[in-house]
Scaffold this motif. Structure first.
Motif, PDB file in Angstrom:
ATOM      1  N   VAL A  41      31.846  45.450  32.370  1.00 42.07           N
ATOM      2  CA  VAL A  41      32.991  45.668  32.691  1.00 42.07           C
ATOM      3  C   VAL A  41      33.947  45.876  33.826  1.00 42.07           C
ATOM      4  CG1 VAL A  41      34.657  47.564  31.312  1.00 42.07           C
ATOM      5  CG2 VAL A  41      32.373  47.237  30.320  1.00 42.07           C
ATOM      6  N   PRO A  42      35.470  45.165  33.320  1.00 46.21           N
ATOM      7  CA  PRO A  42      35.904  45.067  34.866  1.00 46.21           C
ATOM      8  C   PRO A  42      36.661  46.100  35.073  1.00 46.21           C
ATOM      9  CG  PRO A  42      36.687  43.327  32.765  1.00 46.21           C
ATOM     10  CD  PRO A  42      35.218  44.223  32.920  1.00 46.21           C
ATOM     11  N   ILE A  43      36.551  46.516  36.437  1.00 42.35           N
ATOM     12  CA  ILE A  43      37.482  47.992  36.643  1.00 42.35           C
ATOM     13  C   ILE A  43      38.157  47.162  37.428  1.00 42.35           C
ATOM     14  CG2 ILE A  43      37.410  49.686  38.581  1.00 42.35           C
ATOM     15  CD1 ILE A  43      36.458  50.416  35.993  1.00 42.35           C
ATOM     16  N   PRO A  44      39.571  47.458  37.194  1.00 43.06           N
ATOM     17  CA  PRO A  44      40.892  46.877  37.963  1.00 43.06           C
ATOM     18  C   PRO A  44      41.013  47.602  38.983  1.00 43.06           C
ATOM     19  CG  PRO A  44      41.601  47.571  35.911  1.00 43.06           C
ATOM     20  CD  PRO A  44      40.287  48.134  36.012  1.00 43.06           C
ATOM     21  N   GLY A  45      41.600  46.399  40.190  1.00 44.88           N
ATOM     22  CA  GLY A  45      41.604  46.232  41.769  1.00 44.88           C
ATOM     23  C   GLY A  45      40.645  46.302  42.335  1.00 44.88           C
ATOM     24  N   THR A  46      39.269  46.278  41.961  1.00 47.73           N
ATOM     25  CA  THR A  46      37.756  45.935  42.693  1.00 47.73           C
ATOM     26  C   THR A  46      37.399  44.955  42.314  1.00 47.73           C
ATOM     27  OG1 THR A  46      36.018  46.815  42.731  1.00 47.73           O
ATOM     28  CG2 THR A  46      36.852  47.742  41.236  1.00 47.73           C
ATOM     29  N   PRO A  47      36.714  43.850  42.892  1.00 48.92           N
ATOM     30  CA  PRO A  47      36.301  42.595  42.126  1.00 48.92           C
ATOM     31  C   PRO A  47      34.598  42.854  41.757  1.00 48.92           C
ATOM     32  CG  PRO A  47      35.855  42.529  44.608  1.00 48.92           C
ATOM     33  CD  PRO A  47      36.473  43.959  44.235  1.00 48.92           C
ATOM     34  N   VAL A  48      34.504  44.467  41.810  1.00 49.26           N
ATOM     35  CA  VAL A  48      32.328  44.896  41.534  1.00 49.26           C
ATOM     36  C   VAL A  48      33.575  45.427  39.894  1.00 49.26           C
ATOM     37  CG1 VAL A  48      31.106  46.333  41.587  1.00 49.26           C
ATOM     38  CG2 VAL A  48      31.874  44.891  43.771  1.00 49.26           C
ATOM     39  N   PRO A  49      31.951  44.336  38.838  1.00 47.63           N
ATOM     40  CA  PRO A  49      32.445  45.443  37.166  1.00 47.63           C
ATOM     41  C   PRO A  49      30.928  46.646  37.389  1.00 47.63           C
ATOM     42  CG  PRO A  49      30.711  43.606  37.629  1.00 47.63           C
ATOM     43  CD  PRO A  49      31.599  43.698  38.785  1.00 47.63           C
ATOM     44  N   ILE A  50      31.421  46.704  36.281  1.00 41.26           N
ATOM     45  CA  ILE A  50      30.773  48.351  36.214  1.00 41.26           C
ATOM     46  C   ILE A  50      29.468  47.097  35.093  1.00 41.26           C
ATOM     47  CG2 ILE A  50      29.879  50.029  34.424  1.00 41.26           C
ATOM     48  CD1 ILE A  50      32.826  51.286  35.338  1.00 41.26           C
ATOM     49  N   THR A  51      28.475  47.889  35.174  1.00 39.29           N
ATOM     50  CA  THR A  51      27.294  47.439  34.932  1.00 39.29           C
ATOM     51  C   THR A  51      26.139  48.269  34.725  1.00 39.29           C
ATOM     52  OG1 THR A  51      25.777  46.427  36.565  1.00 39.29           O
ATOM     53  CG2 THR A  51      27.325  44.645  35.519  1.00 39.29           C
ATOM     54  N   LEU A  52      24.648  48.674  33.196  1.00 42.40           N
ATOM     55  CA  LEU A  52      24.041  49.311  33.409  1.00 42.40           C
ATOM     56  C   LEU A  52      22.591  49.667  34.956  1.00 42.40           C
ATOM     57  CD1 LEU A  52      23.109  49.093  29.951  1.00 42.40           C
ATOM     58  CD2 LEU A  52      24.703  51.179  31.355  1.00 42.40           C
ATOM     59  N   GLN A  53      23.117  48.203  35.799  1.00 44.48           N
ATOM     60  CA  GLN A  53      21.965  47.650  36.472  1.00 44.48           C
ATOM     61  C   GLN A  53      21.796  49.339  37.354  1.00 44.48           C
ATOM     62  OE1 GLN A  53      24.628  45.186  38.851  1.00 44.48           O
ATOM     63  NE2 GLN A  53      22.754  44.132  39.271  1.00 44.48           N
ATOM     64  N   THR A  54      22.809  49.413  37.592  1.00 44.07           N
ATOM     65  CA  THR A  54      22.572  51.347  38.117  1.00 44.07           C
ATOM     66  C   THR A  54      21.845  52.421  37.691  1.00 44.07           C
ATOM     67  OG1 THR A  54      24.951  51.427  39.558  1.00 44.07           O
ATOM     68  CG2 THR A  54      23.687  53.442  39.867  1.00 44.07           C
ATOM     69  N   PHE A  55      21.715  52.600  36.276  1.00 44.86           N
ATOM     70  CA  PHE A  55      21.629  53.740  35.427  1.00 44.86           C
ATOM     71  C   PHE A  55      19.497  52.738  35.640  1.00 44.86           C
ATOM     72  CE2 PHE A  55      19.438  54.009  30.927  1.00 44.86           C
ATOM     73  CZ  PHE A  55      19.168  55.368  31.218  1.00 44.86           C
ATOM     74  N   VAL A  56      19.448  51.085  36.028  1.00 46.68           N
ATOM     75  CA  VAL A  56      18.128  51.490  35.736  1.00 46.68           C
ATOM     76  C   VAL A  56      16.966  51.607  36.760  1.00 46.68           C
ATOM     77  CG1 VAL A  56      16.552  49.043  35.676  1.00 46.68           C
ATOM     78  CG2 VAL A  56      18.153  49.197  33.946  1.00 46.68           C
ATOM     79  N   LEU A 169      38.363  54.220  47.654  1.00 43.39           N
ATOM     80  CA  LEU A 169      39.693  54.487  46.777  1.00 43.39           C
ATOM     81  C   LEU A 169      39.681  53.490  44.685  1.00 43.39           C
ATOM     82  CD1 LEU A 169      42.547  55.546  48.739  1.00 43.39           C
ATOM     83  CD2 LEU A 169      41.015  56.971  47.330  1.00 43.39           C
ATOM     84  N   ALA A 170      39.333  51.941  45.518  1.00 43.35           N
ATOM     85  CA  ALA A 170      39.286  51.157  44.611  1.00 43.35           C
ATOM     86  C   ALA A 170      37.925  51.605  43.348  1.00 43.35           C
ATOM     87  CB  ALA A 170      39.164  49.921  44.948  1.00 43.35           C
ATOM     88  N   SER A 171      36.733  51.542  44.502  1.00 43.23           N
ATOM     89  CA  SER A 171      35.717  52.429  43.311  1.00 43.23           C
ATOM     90  C   SER A 171      35.337  53.873  43.136  1.00 43.23           C
ATOM     91  CB  SER A 171      34.902  53.113  45.032  1.00 43.23           C
ATOM     92  OG  SER A 171      34.610  51.119  45.169  1.00 43.23           O
ATOM     93  N   THR A 172      36.505  54.677  43.134  1.00 35.54           N
ATOM     94  CA  THR A 172      36.149  55.926  42.661  1.00 35.54           C
ATOM     95  C   THR A 172      36.499  55.661  41.075  1.00 35.54           C
ATOM     96  OG1 THR A 172      38.593  55.916  42.687  1.00 35.54           O
ATOM     97  CG2 THR A 172      37.839  56.923  44.361  1.00 35.54           C
TER      98      THR A 172
END
Length: 195
Positions: A41-56, A169-172
């Motif tokens: 899932v892309p987050i506006p303002g940051t090139p890093v998307p949300i994934t479930l990686q952190t959960f794993v 701030l973009a990572s919030t």
């Protein structure tokens, strides 16, 4: 050299222990890949998307000994470094030098620290189980959120030339999701440890 039955039995036992120790890291490395293949899932303002990686990564740190947790993440990172499309969006080697590189690399010290901080599971009473889940939550937040963010924000700032505060701030946009992931991972891992 003649292989006696005693030496063969020792060799067989050693191989069995190696296979038993290796299957969990390989499983979690595959789960990391599946967590990114499931979508981002892309987050506006940051090139890093949300994934479930952190959960794993959190689950690996909460459920495996630190060596196996580290081996799982190292295997995942090595697969991407070798060119396999295991990172978000089907990326591979270039993700390790792109804006999400610090987050990916931060998984390794993060998962090891989580595994070291979590302590032993105690589920002999409801209070012990709640304390275990709380300790697991704290370990996941420190290792898989704080450490990963420090690596991620630092590397993204260096690679993009953007001020670290602006990157932070973009990572919030990730914080709420990571807090939920940490709660679910801690509850799940504490529940699995019940005897």
């Amino acid at each position: 050299m003649h292989l006696t039955s005693a030496r063969f039995a020792t060799l067989l036992a050693f191989a069995r222990r190696g296979l038993i120790a290796a299957w969990k890291p390989v499983l979690f490395a595959a789960l990391l890949w599946m967590a990114t293949a499931a979508g981002a899932v892309p987050i506006p303002g940051t090139p890093v998307p949300i994934t479930l990686q952190t959960f794993v990564v959190m689950l690996a740190g909460l459920m495996l000994p630190w060596r196996q947790a580290g081996a799982a993440v190292a295997t995942y990172l090595a697969a991407g470094a070798l060119g396999l499309p295991v990172f978000a969006g089907g990326a591979s080697t270039m993700a390790l030098v792109g804006p999400s590189a610090g987050f990916l690399i931060g998984f390794l010290p993060g998962v090891i620290l989580t595994a070291l901080l979590r302590g032993q599971a105690r589920t002999d009473s409801p209070i012990s189980a709640a304390l275990t889940a709380g300790r697991y939550l704290l370990a996941a937040v420190i290792g898989c959120v704080v450490v990963v963010y420090v690596f991620g924000i630092g590397a993204q700032s260096l690679l993009t030339g953007v001020d670290p505060l602006a990157v932070a701030l973009a990572s919030t946009g990730f914080i709420a999701g990571d807090a939920v992931k940490a709660c679910v991972a801690a509850a799940f891992a504490a529940g699995l440890m019940r005897r």
